[in-house]
Design a protein around this motif. Structure first.
Motif, PDB file in Angstrom:
ATOM      1  N   LYS B 243      39.290  40.388  36.420  1.00 32.90           N
ATOM      2  CA  LYS B 243      40.537  39.602  36.446  1.00 32.90           C
ATOM      3  C   LYS B 243      40.526  38.994  35.033  1.00 32.90           C
ATOM      4  O   LYS B 243      39.769  38.671  34.386  1.00 32.90           O
ATOM      5  CB  LYS B 243      40.515  38.826  37.464  1.00 32.90           C
ATOM      6  N   VAL B 281      47.123  35.494  37.633  1.00 24.21           N
ATOM      7  CA  VAL B 281      45.834  36.149  37.746  1.00 24.21           C
ATOM      8  C   VAL B 281      46.118  37.701  37.670  1.00 24.21           C
ATOM      9  O   VAL B 281      47.259  38.199  38.274  1.00 24.21           O
ATOM     10  CB  VAL B 281      45.141  35.912  39.091  1.00 24.21           C
ATOM     11  N   ASN B 283      44.841  41.501  37.710  1.00 25.15           N
ATOM     12  CA  ASN B 283      44.107  42.528  38.148  1.00 25.15           C
ATOM     13  C   ASN B 283      43.828  43.520  36.939  1.00 25.15           C
ATOM     14  O   ASN B 283      44.747  44.339  36.844  1.00 25.15           O
ATOM     15  CB  ASN B 283      44.621  43.122  39.243  1.00 25.15           C
TER      16      ASN B 283
END
Lengths: 169, 315
Positions: B243, B281, B283
């Motif tokens: 992440k 955030v 991925n």
């Protein structure tokens, strides 16, 4: 700036250039191809220098083509199925379609070269014009060969990107 | 021949085929490539039609420069003015977007390609986790101690204490774990950070010295060290969990970091937009989705130009 008279230049320099190229130990047909290619590039190049630079310009272009020729030959030796993989490299055609540049494209490329950052351009020019290796460039500029290599990658990337971007505009 | 490991060639030099072609072309231009390089190139060129075409495109680009003017701009102003007259000015207004286009350090002993995270055992007792586009080499100092040179990128080191002389150098900065330690070093053009997760570190640059305690980070630039400061380890080291975490970071910074993990370049247009704080955030397994999503979330227009370029601009 005086206009270039290509026919006149061809008459004046053809034999000399052929001799110059042939001294590089090329097969005669390749030498002829390279001389022919040199003049074809002169015709295609949009922004020629003043005609008083014609001689050095022609010799330099021919020299670049000779160096390119040897580089291709070298690469062909270690690509097993070269004719398929790098077909234009193996082609007998003096000026394969794949390497023909239009004036407009060359204009874009010239613009991209002019815009290269100084340190990147320096490496590019030493490799392109003088055929120097990364180790030699590094020694001349006081940088590690790895940095010279990175700058060459950067130069090629900038030229590629810039010609593509301009193409889209 | 330049000596280097062929480890880098086990992975393609970049995700982007055209960048791979540039890389190969530049490598073979020199004539100093190894037999392993040649075999790797032969495999690459034959692996896919797009590889062949991309390589021919770069050859063509190179051939196109054979008759062009390369005189020094400063010394030939008059002539350049002629050559440049009426030529198109490129789009590239966003300074610095070329910054991270070089896919790899080609002479590195260890490398991770773009988008890849990679774990390696450097030597007994030393594990390294490489972030995307990271390259490292083994080096020895004048005392015969073995360490790592971080050429570029980010690496997380786990050192169990078995190698007392171990060090990591990056941009002149030398980092030494005092005993067993886990720490992270990043190094990009403008400088980098050293982060101590567990164990303490001694860092030296020129005559300067600092100690970095667990939970602290220190920034450095070529020839310059900052002061150690507390850092949020979970945020800063989130890349190891797949992440990227941004908390109130300027969009320009977010774009720079994202660019390290996905193919193509990202340009943010407009000074205001570059400074806009972003909390996000990402991925890392799904980076392709992130730009369109970010566009929606921030009310930003996202223009994808081919596979190479994404432009973010205020809607």
């Amino acid at each position: 700036m005086t206009q270039w008279d290509i026919n006149q230049l061809f008459r004046t320099y053809h034999a000399r250039l052929r001799h110059f190229v042939q001294k590089r130990k090329l097969a005669w047909y390749t030498a002829d191809d390279i001389v022919q290619d040199t003049f074809l590039r002169v015709v295609a190049t949009p922004s020629l220098p003043d005609v008083k630079y014609a001689q050095s310009y022609l010799y330099r272009t021919a020299q670049n083509l000779v160096v390119d020729h040897f580089r291709r030959e070298r690469i062909l030796k270690f690509v097993p199925d070269a004719e398929k993989s790098l077909e234009y490299v193996a082609s007998d055609s003096p000026l394969p379609d794949q390497i023909v540049w239009s004036r407009q494209e060359l204009r874009r490329l010239q613009s991209a070269i002019n815009k290269l950052p100084a340190s990147t351009r320096e490496v590019f020019v030493l490799a392109r014009l003088e055929g120097k290796t990364y180790a030699e460039i590094g020694e001349k500029l006081g940088i590690p060969p790895q940095t010279a290599f990175s700058r060459m990658v950067r130069a090629l990337t900038l030229l590629r990107d810039q010609t593509k971007i301009d193409e889209k505009n | 021949m330049m000596e280097r490991s062929n480890a880098i060639f086990e992975n393609p030099p970049a995700d982007d085929v055209s960048e791979q072609a540039i890389y190969w072309f530049a490598l073979l231009l020199d004539g100093a490539e190894t037999d392993q390089d040649r075999q790797a190139f032969a495999r690459w060129i034959e692996a896919d039609e797009t590889h062949r075409q991309a390589f021919l495109d770069i050859e063509r680009l190179w051939a196109g420069t054979s008759s062009l003017d390369m005189s020094e701009p400063a010394r030939t102003l008059g002539r350049r003015a002629f050559l440049g007259a009426g030529l198109a000015v490129g789009l590239v207004g966003a300074a610095g977007w070329y910054g991270r286009i070089i896919p790899h350090h080609p002479f590195a002993d260890f490398a991770a390609s773009r988008g890849e995270r990679r774990n390696i055992t450097v030597m007994p007792g030393i594990q390294a986790e490489l972030a995307s586009q990271t390259s490292l080499s083994l080096v020895q100092n004048q005392f015969g101690q073995t360490g790592l040179a971080l050429h570029e990128g980010e690496v997380f080191i786990e050192h169990d204490g078995r190698q007392p002389g171990f060090f990591v150098q990056a941009a002149g900065l030398v980092t030494r774990p005092r005993e067993a330690a886990r720490f992270d070093i990043s190094h990009y053009d403008a400088g980098g950070d050293v982060i101590a997760a567990n164990g303490s570190l001694d860092v030296t640059l020129n005559a300067g010295h600092h100690s970095i305690l667990p939970g602290q980070a220190m920034s450095f630039a070529p020839g310059d060290m900052g002061m150690p400061r507390p850092v949020d380890l979970a945020v800063r080291l989130a890349w190891r969990q797949g992440k990227l975490v941004f908390v109130g970071d300027p969009l320009a910074h977010v774009a720079t970091v994202l660019q390290r993990w996905q193919p193509g370049k990202i340009i943010v247009l407009g000074e205001q937009l570059k400074k806009r704080p972003v909390t996000l955030v990402v991925n890392l397994d799904r980076t392709a989705d992130i730009l369109p999503l970010m566009g929606k979330a921030l009310n930003v227009e996202v223009d994808q130009i081919g596979r190479y370029l994404t432009i973010l601009r205020a809607a």
